[in-house]
Motif scaffolding. Structure first.
Motif, mmCIF file in Angstrom:
data_model
loop_
_atom_site.group_PDB
_atom_site.id
_atom_site.type_symbol
_atom_site.label_atom_id
_atom_site.label_comp_id
_atom_site.label_asym_id
_atom_site.label_seq_id
_atom_site.Cartn_x
_atom_site.Cartn_y
_atom_site.Cartn_z
ATOM 1 N N ARG A 128 0.831 -1.209 0.000
ATOM 2 C CA ARG A 128 0.000 0.000 0.000
ATOM 3 C C ARG A 128 0.861 1.251 0.000
ATOM 4 N NH1 ARG A 128 -5.241 -1.161 3.857
ATOM 5 N NH2 ARG A 128 -5.754 -3.217 3.016
ATOM 6 N N LEU A 129 1.959 1.207 0.738
ATOM 7 C CA LEU A 129 2.865 2.353 0.757
ATOM 8 C C LEU A 129 3.399 2.621 -0.642
ATOM 9 C CD1 LEU A 129 4.582 4.501 2.141
ATOM 10 C CD2 LEU A 129 6.226 2.704 2.753
ATOM 11 N N ALA A 130 3.815 1.559 -1.319
ATOM 12 C CA ALA A 130 4.342 1.724 -2.676
ATOM 13 C C ALA A 130 3.267 2.231 -3.623
ATOM 14 C CB ALA A 130 4.907 0.392 -3.174
ATOM 15 N N LEU A 131 2.064 1.707 -3.501
ATOM 16 C CA LEU A 131 0.981 2.117 -4.384
ATOM 17 C C LEU A 131 0.567 3.571 -4.146
ATOM 18 C CD1 LEU A 131 -1.018 -1.200 -4.245
ATOM 19 C CD2 LEU A 131 -0.150 -0.146 -6.333
ATOM 20 N N ARG A 132 0.577 3.987 -2.889
ATOM 21 C CA ARG A 132 0.261 5.390 -2.580
ATOM 22 C C ARG A 132 1.290 6.303 -3.246
ATOM 23 N NH1 ARG A 132 -4.832 4.722 -1.079
ATOM 24 N NH2 ARG A 132 -5.109 3.710 0.938
ATOM 25 N N LEU A 133 2.552 5.906 -3.166
ATOM 26 C CA LEU A 133 3.604 6.721 -3.764
ATOM 27 C C LEU A 133 3.461 6.765 -5.280
ATOM 28 C CD1 LEU A 133 6.639 5.589 -1.577
ATOM 29 C CD2 LEU A 133 5.665 7.890 -1.683
ATOM 30 N N LEU A 134 3.141 5.636 -5.881
ATOM 31 C CA LEU A 134 2.941 5.608 -7.328
ATOM 32 C C LEU A 134 1.762 6.485 -7.733
ATOM 33 C CD1 LEU A 134 3.537 1.807 -8.017
ATOM 34 C CD2 LEU A 134 4.982 3.703 -8.778
ATOM 35 N N GLN A 135 0.777 6.540 -6.876
ATOM 36 C CA GLN A 135 -0.381 7.378 -7.170
ATOM 37 C C GLN A 135 -0.041 8.854 -7.033
ATOM 38 O OE1 GLN A 135 -4.093 7.154 -4.670
ATOM 39 N NE2 GLN A 135 -4.864 6.324 -6.586
ATOM 40 N N GLN A 136 0.718 9.187 -6.008
ATOM 41 C CA GLN A 136 1.065 10.585 -5.751
ATOM 42 C C GLN A 136 2.139 11.102 -6.704
ATOM 43 O OE1 GLN A 136 2.259 10.586 -1.642
ATOM 44 N NE2 GLN A 136 0.247 9.976 -0.907
ATOM 45 N N GLU A 137 3.154 10.269 -6.954
ATOM 46 C CA GLU A 137 4.313 10.719 -7.711
ATOM 47 C C GLU A 137 4.257 10.368 -9.189
ATOM 48 O OE1 GLU A 137 6.665 12.478 -6.245
ATOM 49 O OE2 GLU A 137 5.825 12.273 -4.232
ATOM 50 N N GLY A 138 3.396 9.403 -9.549
ATOM 51 C CA GLY A 138 3.404 8.907 -10.913
ATOM 52 C C GLY A 138 4.368 7.732 -11.035
ATOM 53 N N PRO A 139 4.649 7.271 -12.240
ATOM 54 C CA PRO A 139 5.529 6.111 -12.427
ATOM 55 C C PRO A 139 6.902 6.313 -11.793
ATOM 56 C CG PRO A 139 4.352 6.608 -14.460
ATOM 57 C CD PRO A 139 4.068 7.742 -13.514
ATOM 58 N N LEU A 140 7.416 5.246 -11.174
ATOM 59 C CA LEU A 140 8.698 5.291 -10.477
ATOM 60 C C LEU A 140 9.510 4.042 -10.804
ATOM 61 C CD1 LEU A 140 7.412 6.376 -6.941
ATOM 62 C CD2 LEU A 140 8.585 7.855 -8.577
ATOM 63 N N THR A 141 10.815 4.163 -10.726
ATOM 64 C CA THR A 141 11.677 2.998 -10.849
ATOM 65 C C THR A 141 11.740 2.280 -9.505
ATOM 66 O OG1 THR A 141 13.675 4.207 -10.221
ATOM 67 C CG2 THR A 141 13.103 4.167 -12.570
ATOM 68 N N ALA A 142 12.206 1.049 -9.525
ATOM 69 C CA ALA A 142 12.363 0.308 -8.273
ATOM 70 C C ALA A 142 13.353 1.017 -7.359
ATOM 71 C CB ALA A 142 12.821 -1.121 -8.570
ATOM 72 N N GLY A 143 14.407 1.593 -7.944
ATOM 73 C CA GLY A 143 15.381 2.323 -7.141
ATOM 74 C C GLY A 143 14.775 3.526 -6.456
ATOM 75 N N ARG A 144 13.914 4.243 -7.175
ATOM 76 C CA ARG A 144 13.269 5.414 -6.570
ATOM 77 C C ARG A 144 12.280 4.981 -5.485
ATOM 78 N NH1 ARG A 144 13.888 10.084 -4.500
ATOM 79 N NH2 ARG A 144 12.204 11.594 -4.886
#
Length: 403
Positions: free
Chosen positions: A14-30
């Motif tokens: 959920r933490l990762a999904l929230r970030l993807l929603q807020q920030e847009g597409p991200l790399t695994a490193g980010r």
């Protein structure tokens, strides 16, 4: 007690999904940088979310733009479709979006309750169905509804109210009947407006504040330490019933006339404008019309020397006097530190009206309080309903799974 492995995985997902929603597409490193999780943990959660159909590779990033480390992961937006409704006394507005909140269709229409509860409900449901069709959605995963009135904290249902149309309560049940596979939730409109202002509007830097809704009617939403407070019966924020000076009588259990609503509701503001010699501005009129009076007065007050500038100033001062009574009462009890003037009237008054109210509250209360104009106006209810629908859908889609 430490979390179970499945719960810990769900929290990370959920933490990762929230970030993807807020920030847009991200790399695994980010994702690793933003979450603070280890590289293997991030790799595992990306694999889980991809296998579940929630995340997919949407591109590449970096100078080389190739290889596993350059892959950009984004939420699969069409994994679920959502709808939000803003139910007013005189009509309904609806938006349909994908899982990341991109609006795919929107519509609004008046609903005539005098034609009978059944026809009114059918008209509203048909509006939703047309919007879903326009959005190209096969079905809705979740519908979030914002409505005036009290929500029963035990059942989550809209309570019976003598001041609201009967079709309001029937609409919620009708949508659930027509859309049996869809989750349907309902929340008080002012509470949803507060959620929207906190996430996307004037209260983004506050986890404790009060939203004072100023539209056709009045209401308040209380957020303390990041949590919305509803009260024992769901009635926290029914500020329209607050007994105040300056009214001809007292409110009753069934009618808020004589309470703060009489001073700050749209009808009361329109009367106040007339008393100061202001006439309705020409051109398109905002809804409610009181917002047009306030917006026009703000413009005229900013034109020193104009014939109507003095009258506009007096009107805004008188309105600020009225609003300060309600705000000071809230401040004395809750000490929220921040009050947002929301709704169409709050937005129309902007910083000019908010500053006047803040100055008066400062003289009336020893508790330091910032007064701000809402950033979203009447759109806040619909936006809050959509945010709630998105949260509900994500809670269901991102639920812990044993793997």
């Amino acid at each position: 007690m430490p979390a179970s492995p499945s719960t810990a995985r769900a929290i990370n997902d959920r933490l990762a999904l929230r970030l993807l929603q807020q920030e847009g597409p991200l790399t695994a490193g980010r994702l690793k940088q933003l979450t603070g999780l280890s590289r293997p943990t991030v790799a595992d959660l990306v694999e889980r979310l991809t296998d579940a159909g929630l995340v997919a590779v949407v591109g590449e990033a970096g100078e080389q733009r190739r290889g596993p480390n350059a892959r950009l992961y984004g939420i699969v937006a069409d994994r679920a479709h959502l709808a939000a409704l803003d139910i007013r006394t005189e009509g309904v507005a609806v938006v349909v979006s994908d899982l990341v909140g991109a609006v795919l269709a929107e519509a609004a229409a008046p609903v005539r309750g005098d034609a009978g509860t059944g026809p009114a409900v059918e008209q509203a449901v048909s509006l939703v169905e047309r919007a879903v069709k326009e959005a190209g959605a096969d079905r809705l995963h979740t519908v979030g509804i914002g409505a005036p009135g009290l929500i029963d904290p035990a059942s989550g249902e809209l309570r019976v109210s003598t001041g609201l149309p009967a079709w309001h309560r029937r609409l919620v049940a009708a949508l659930q009947e027509r859309l049996p596979l869809t989750r349907v939730t309902v929340e008080n409109e002012t509470n949803l407006a507060a959620l929207a202002e906190q996430r996307e509007g004037a209260a983004r830097d506050r986890d404790t504040f009060v939203l004072l809704w100023l539209g056709h009617g009045t209401g308040a939403a209380v957020v303390l330490d990041g949590a919305l407070r509803r009260g024992a019966s769901g009635g926290t924020g029914e500020i329209g019933f607050l007994p105040v000076p300056g009214t001809p009588g007292l409110p009753s259990a069934a009618d808020c006339e004589g309470g703060f609503h009489s001073l700050a509701g749209a009808a009361g503001i329109a009367v106040l404008a007339a008393e100061h010699g202001l006439t309705a501005p020409g051109g398109p009129v905002r809804e409610p019309a009181a917002a047009a009076f306030v917006a026009d007065a703000v413009v005229r007050a900013g034109e020193p020397g104009a014939p109507s500038a003095a009258a506009a100033e007096r009107f805004l001062d008188a309105l600020a006097d009225r609003l300060a009574i309600g705000v000071a009462s809230v401040v004395a009890v809750l000490d929220p530190g921040c009050v947002v003037l929301g709704g169409e009237v709050g937005r129309a008054g902007g910083a000019v009206l908010a500053a006047r109210v803040e100055a008066r509250v400062r003289r009336m209360s020893p508790l330091p309080t910032t007064v701000r104009a809402g950033a979203l106006g009447g759109e806040a209810v619909l936006r809050g309903a959509l945010l709630t629908a998105r949260d509900t859908a994500q809670d269901a889609l991102f639920a812990p799974r044993d793997r």
